[in-house]
Motif scaffolding. Structure first.
Motif, mmCIF file in Angstrom:
data_model
loop_
_atom_site.group_PDB
_atom_site.id
_atom_site.type_symbol
_atom_site.label_atom_id
_atom_site.label_comp_id
_atom_site.label_asym_id
_atom_site.label_seq_id
_atom_site.Cartn_x
_atom_site.Cartn_y
_atom_site.Cartn_z
ATOM 1 N N CYS A 130 2.203 4.118 6.143
ATOM 2 C CA CYS A 130 1.993 2.667 6.078
ATOM 3 C C CYS A 130 2.157 2.026 7.454
ATOM 4 O O CYS A 130 1.377 1.160 7.845
ATOM 5 C CB CYS A 130 2.980 2.022 5.106
ATOM 6 N N CYS A 156 4.029 1.143 0.081
ATOM 7 C CA CYS A 156 5.469 0.910 0.260
ATOM 8 C C CYS A 156 5.727 0.037 1.477
ATOM 9 O O CYS A 156 6.669 -0.736 1.505
ATOM 10 C CB CYS A 156 6.229 2.231 0.345
ATOM 11 N N GLY A 157 4.880 0.151 2.506
ATOM 12 C CA GLY A 157 5.015 -0.711 3.672
ATOM 13 C C GLY A 157 5.973 -0.201 4.742
ATOM 14 O O GLY A 157 6.014 -0.752 5.844
ATOM 15 N N THR A 158 6.740 0.848 4.450
ATOM 16 C CA THR A 158 7.740 1.281 5.430
ATOM 17 C C THR A 158 7.627 2.759 5.832
ATOM 18 O O THR A 158 8.292 3.181 6.766
ATOM 19 C CB THR A 158 9.176 1.064 4.891
ATOM 20 N N CYS A 159 6.822 3.541 5.150
ATOM 21 C CA CYS A 159 6.770 4.974 5.470
ATOM 22 C C CYS A 159 5.935 5.213 6.730
ATOM 23 O O CYS A 159 5.318 4.303 7.273
ATOM 24 C CB CYS A 159 6.200 5.763 4.290
ATOM 25 N N CYS A 186 0.007 6.890 1.791
ATOM 26 C CA CYS A 186 1.392 6.606 1.377
ATOM 27 C C CYS A 186 1.664 7.243 0.009
ATOM 28 O O CYS A 186 0.818 7.202 -0.884
ATOM 29 C CB CYS A 186 1.580 5.093 1.299
HETATM 30 ZN ZN LIG Z 1 4.149 3.868 2.551
#
Ligand SMILES: [Zn+2]
Length: 286
Positions: A43, A37-40, A51
Motif C-alpha cells: 500500500c 490496509c493503507g500501511t503495508c 495488499c
Molecule cells: Zn496494505
C-alpha cells in the motif's frame, strides 16, 4: 444476507463517521473500488492491489446496487469536471484497471502498436482511450459490425470484427507486418493463442481477466525466442485512480455510458450485458 453487487459507485454523502474530516453531507463523490490496509509495504508503495487485505467493493464486500453504501472515507473522491452522476459512476473500476494495465504494468510508449480485445466492454472502451492518450496506434476488436463505428469514435485507428475476421492476419496486414507491441486482454481462453500470433518480437501481453475461461495452451518456444512478456494485472492503486481521473477535468478522457436502467431493472441490465449488446458501461440509477 444476500450479496449486493456493484463495484462502480457514485452518489451523495448521506452521513459521515465521527472520525471523518474534510467531507460534508450532500457532497457528490465517486468511490474508489479497492479497499486496502493503507500501511503495508504494498500500500505504501502504491501497489494497493497486492495488499493482503485488498478487497474490491461489490465483489468481496457489499456493493453499490443499493440506496445506501458504507465506504471508507479514503475511498471517496470528488467527481471530476462536469460529469453527471451516471457518468461518474461509469468510471472508477474500468479506467483504473485499464490505466494500471497499460501505464503501470505494460509501460506503453508513444508510437507503439496496441491490440485491444473487445473494445465494446467497459474496460476495453477505457483502454482504447488511454492508449490513444499515450500516443499509441490502436487496433481494437469488436463482436459486431454495429460496434465498429463506436470503437472508431473512441479513437481506435483500426477496428476488426473478431467474430467474422481473423485477428492475427488482420493485425499483420494493418501494421505492415510490424505486429503488436502491447496486447490488452481480459478475455483469456478465446483470445490467448491469437494474441501470441499477433505479437511483435519483444511484445508484452497484459491480462486482467478471463471472461471466456482461464485455461490456454501455449507454445513456450514463442515466449522465449521472441522474448515476450506475460503481465498479470489486477485493479490498481488509489493514486493511479486519482491520476487517470485528472483527464476527465478537461475531457481528454470521456465516460462511455451505454445505457441507464432504474435499479429495479438490474436483471434487464445484466441480460443486456450477458448478450454482449452493450458498448461501454451500463449504469443503474437509484
Ligand atoms: Zn496494505
Amino acid at each position: 444476507m444476500p450479496h449486493i453487487s456493484g463495484s462502480d459507485i457514485a452518489g451523495e454523502i448521506s452521513e459521515t463517521g465521527k472520525l471523518v474530516s474534510g467531507w460534508n453531507a450532500g457532497e457528490k463523490v465517486l468511490v474508489s473500488p479497492g479497499i486496502r490496509c493503507g500501511t503495508c509495504e504494498y500500500c505504501t508503495t502504491g501497489r494497493d492491489s497486492l495488499c493482503e487485505s485488498y478487497r474490491i467493493i461489490g465483489y468481496e464486500t457489499q456493493g453499490g446496487y443499493a440506496e445506501y453504501v458504507p465506504v471508507p472515507a479514503e475511498n471517496m473522491i470528488r467527481i471530476p469536471g462536469r460529469l453527471s452522476m451516471e457518468e461518474a459512476a461509469s468510471l472508477p473500476l474500468v479506467f483504473l484497471t485499464a490505466w494500471h494495465m497499460l501505464v503501470t504494468r505494460a509501460g506503453l510508449r508513444p508510437g507503439e502498436n496496441v491490440l485491444v480485445w473487445a473494445a465494446g466492454s467497459g474496460v476495453g472502451s477505457a483502454a482504447v482511450q488511454i492508449a490513444k492518450l499515450l500516443g499509441a496506434t490502436v487496433i481494437a476488436t469488436v463482436g459486431s459490425d454495429e460496434k465498429v463505428g463506436k470503437a472508431k469514435d473512441l479513437g481506435a485507428d483500426h477496428v476488426v470484427n473478431h467474430h467474422t475476421q481473423d485477428v492475427p492476419s488482420e493485425v499483420k496486414r494493418l501494421t505492415n507486418d510490424r505486429k503488436i507491441d502491447v496486447v490488452f486482454d481480459h478475455v483469456g481462453t478465446a483470445t490467448w493463442e491469437k494474441s501470441m500470433r499477433s505479437m511483435a518480437p519483444g511484445g508484452r501481453l497484459v491480462n486482467c481477466g478471463v471472461t471466456s475461461g482461464g485455461k490456454a495452451e501455449m507454445d513456450i518456444r514463442y515466449v522465449f525466442v521472441r522474448q515476450f512478456s506475460l503481465l498479470g494485472s489486477y485493479m490498481g492503486g488509489l493514486g493511479e485512480l486519482l491520476q487517470v481521473l485528472r483527464f476527465f477535468e478537461d475531457g481528454r478522457l470521456k465516460p462511455v455510458v451505454d445505457s441507464v436502467f432504474p435499479l429495479k431493472d438490474a436483471a434487464k441490465a445484466h441480460e443486456r450485458m450477458e448478450g454482449s449488446q452493450h458498448f461501454g458501461k451500463i449504469v443503474l440509477r437509484v
